[in-house]
Motif scaffolding. Structure first.
Motif, PDB file in Angstrom:
ATOM      1  N   UNK A 165     -15.928  -4.359   2.226  1.00  0.00           N
ATOM      2  CA  UNK A 165     -16.235  -2.954   1.932  1.00  0.00           C
ATOM      3  C   UNK A 165     -16.043  -2.092   3.171  1.00  0.00           C
ATOM      4  N   UNK A 166     -16.562  -2.594   4.299  1.00  0.00           N
ATOM      5  CA  UNK A 166     -16.482  -1.841   5.541  1.00  0.00           C
ATOM      6  C   UNK A 166     -15.033  -1.643   5.969  1.00  0.00           C
ATOM      7  N   UNK A 167     -14.244  -2.717   5.849  1.00  0.00           N
ATOM      8  CA  UNK A 167     -12.830  -2.626   6.223  1.00  0.00           C
ATOM      9  C   UNK A 167     -12.085  -1.677   5.290  1.00  0.00           C
ATOM     10  N   UNK A 198     -19.375 -11.476   3.151  1.00  0.00           N
ATOM     11  CA  UNK A 198     -17.928 -11.253   3.089  1.00  0.00           C
ATOM     12  C   UNK A 198     -17.624  -9.982   2.302  1.00  0.00           C
ATOM     13  N   UNK A 199     -18.363  -9.770   1.201  1.00  0.00           N
ATOM     14  CA  UNK A 199     -18.159  -8.561   0.407  1.00  0.00           C
ATOM     15  C   UNK A 199     -18.440  -7.304   1.203  1.00  0.00           C
ATOM     16  N   UNK A 200     -19.518  -7.322   1.973  1.00  0.00           N
ATOM     17  CA  UNK A 200     -19.853  -6.154   2.795  1.00  0.00           C
ATOM     18  C   UNK A 200     -18.806  -5.923   3.880  1.00  0.00           C
ATOM     19  N   UNK A 241     -13.261   0.848   3.618  1.00  0.00           N
ATOM     20  CA  UNK A 241     -13.637   2.244   3.855  1.00  0.00           C
ATOM     21  C   UNK A 241     -12.966   2.797   5.098  1.00  0.00           C
ATOM     22  N   UNK A 242     -12.757   1.909   6.095  1.00  0.00           N
ATOM     23  CA  UNK A 242     -12.045   2.378   7.290  1.00  0.00           C
ATOM     24  C   UNK A 242     -10.597   2.704   6.965  1.00  0.00           C
ATOM     25  N   UNK A 243     -10.025   1.871   6.070  1.00  0.00           N
ATOM     26  CA  UNK A 243      -8.633   2.101   5.686  1.00  0.00           C
ATOM     27  C   UNK A 243      -8.503   3.263   4.716  1.00  0.00           C
ATOM     28  N   UNK A 244      -9.485   3.382   3.799  1.00  0.00           N
ATOM     29  CA  UNK A 244      -9.457   4.452   2.797  1.00  0.00           C
ATOM     30  C   UNK A 244     -10.888   4.887   2.505  1.00  0.00           C
ATOM     31  N   UNK A 245     -11.318   6.024   3.028  1.00  0.00           N
ATOM     32  CA  UNK A 245     -12.696   6.495   2.849  1.00  0.00           C
ATOM     33  C   UNK A 245     -13.139   6.586   1.391  1.00  0.00           C
ATOM     34  N   UNK A 246     -12.201   6.710   0.457  1.00  0.00           N
ATOM     35  CA  UNK A 246     -12.560   6.847  -0.954  1.00  0.00           C
ATOM     36  C   UNK A 246     -12.651   5.518  -1.689  1.00  0.00           C
ATOM     37  N   UNK A 247     -12.431   4.410  -0.954  1.00  0.00           N
ATOM     38  CA  UNK A 247     -12.442   3.094  -1.601  1.00  0.00           C
ATOM     39  C   UNK A 247     -13.833   2.741  -2.093  1.00  0.00           C
ATOM     40  N   UNK A 248     -13.901   2.059  -3.250  1.00  0.00           N
ATOM     41  CA  UNK A 248     -15.185   1.638  -3.822  1.00  0.00           C
ATOM     42  C   UNK A 248     -15.619   0.308  -3.252  1.00  0.00           C
TER      43      UNK A 248
END
Length: 334
Positions: free
Chosen positions: A111-113, A106-108, A115-122
């Motif tokens: 993360x993937x979602x 679920x965490x991964x 990054x798609x919404x905001x490439x700079x997200x951690x």
């Protein structure tokens, strides 16, 4: 899988197995009483034909204990324990390992979602190794991980162990009980009903376990996170809260879980009884018959003894698991 991850999964299996066996042994009398009350029909005219004067209808949990001890001795309250203890050890092992793996998945996904919404997200999640709270994945993430863990344990462990336990308890109500121990009883069930005989009620068990763990892990995680917030974190980011925080959180989670999932538990018990297949056929028909013959409150029958058990089972399992994982870490098992 890396050696570290293999070792961590092994320790989770070990800690979960020990915790599950301890919890089953300490709380089994309450499980026994709950199952007996659920196997009894509300009206004598609908009682299964195999019930006789040796197994009079109990008036409630206390009366059930008194009658059992009077007719079968104190050990009668532990009828079916061996199947439950073995099953509980395996169940807890699978549950914690599966939950941690679902937390990672679920965490991964989060993360993937992100990054798609905001490439700079951690990173949001993806943690493992005793991450019971799964706090980084949020409430919905914990519910999904708990649902996955519950359905996994139901398919692999819970259904056969609880079917055998239920049939053993139901068999004790007969004038001439046939099962002479775990191995003999299991062989007889399989001989007469095939492997499907120990997988009776798979659908309601998966529904119950999925709902159980979704509610339990989420409630436990949120409550413990609230109480543990005042304690400092170590250099690995883990809270150094005392054992009683886990215990109290487990008790609270158990209370919520009982009333939220009781109908699934009653349905499971009815379907797994000796007369379950002949009387009800399917889970949907069982629901219909119960509603017509016993009323809506029948879906919460046995809630009191189940409450007594799950309040402390959650507390025992969560606390034991976490303390064992801390012990393994202290002695260098990683």
């Amino acid at each position: 899988m890396s050696d570290a991850k293999k070792s961590n999964v092994g320790l989770s299996l070990l800690a979960g197995g020990i915790s599950g066996a301890v919890e089953a042994t300490l709380t089994y009398p309450a499980e026994y009483v709950k199952t007996q009350l659920q196997l009894q029909s509300k009206l004598s005219k609908t009682a299964p034909s195999h019930l006789t004067a040796t197994a009079p209808v109990s008036k409630g949990p206390v009366d059930c204990v008194v009658q059992t001890v009077r007719n079968h001795g104190v050990l009668g309250l532990y009828r079916g324990l061996s199947a439950m203890a073995i099953g509980n050890a395996a169940k807890a092992s699978v549950r914690f390992v599966a939950y941690e793996q679902f937390v990672v998945l679920v965490g991964k996904a989060q993360d993937s979602f992100a990054r798609r919404e905001s490439p700079s997200a951690g990173d949001v999640g993806g943690q493992s190794g005793g991450a019971i709270l799964g706090e980084k994945i949020g409430t919905v993430g914990m519910m999904i991980a708990g649902l996955g863990a519950g359905m996994t344990e139901a398919a692999l462990v819970v259904t056969p162990s609880e079917t055998i336990k239920t049939k053993f308890i139901d068999d004790q109500n007969s004038a001439k009980p046939r099962y002479q121990g775990l191995i003999h009883g299991t062989r007889l069930i399989i001989k007469e009903e095939g492997l499907a005989g120990i997988y009776r009620g798979l659908v309601p068990v998966m529904l119950r376990q999925g709902a159980n763990q979704a509610v339990r892990f989420t409630t436990y995680g949120k409550i413990r996170d609230f109480f543990a917030a005042g304690y400092p974190k170590d250099d690995k980011g883990k809270r150094n809260d005392p054992w009683y925080v886990s215990f109290a959180s487990g008790v609270a989670a158990g209370i919520v879980t009982v009333y939220a999932t009781m109908p699934f538990d009653v349905l499971k018990t009815k379907m797994q009884g000796i007369q379950g297949k002949a009387k009800y056929g399917t889970s949907l028909n069982c629901i219909r018959v119960m509603f017509q013959e016993e009323g809506v409150l029948a879906f919460w029958k046995g809630a009191t003894p189940r409450l007594g058990r799950l309040m402390f089972s959650g507390a025992i399992v969560f606390t034991s698991y976490e303390q064992l994982m801390k012990l393994f870490e202290r002695i260098g098992w990683k």
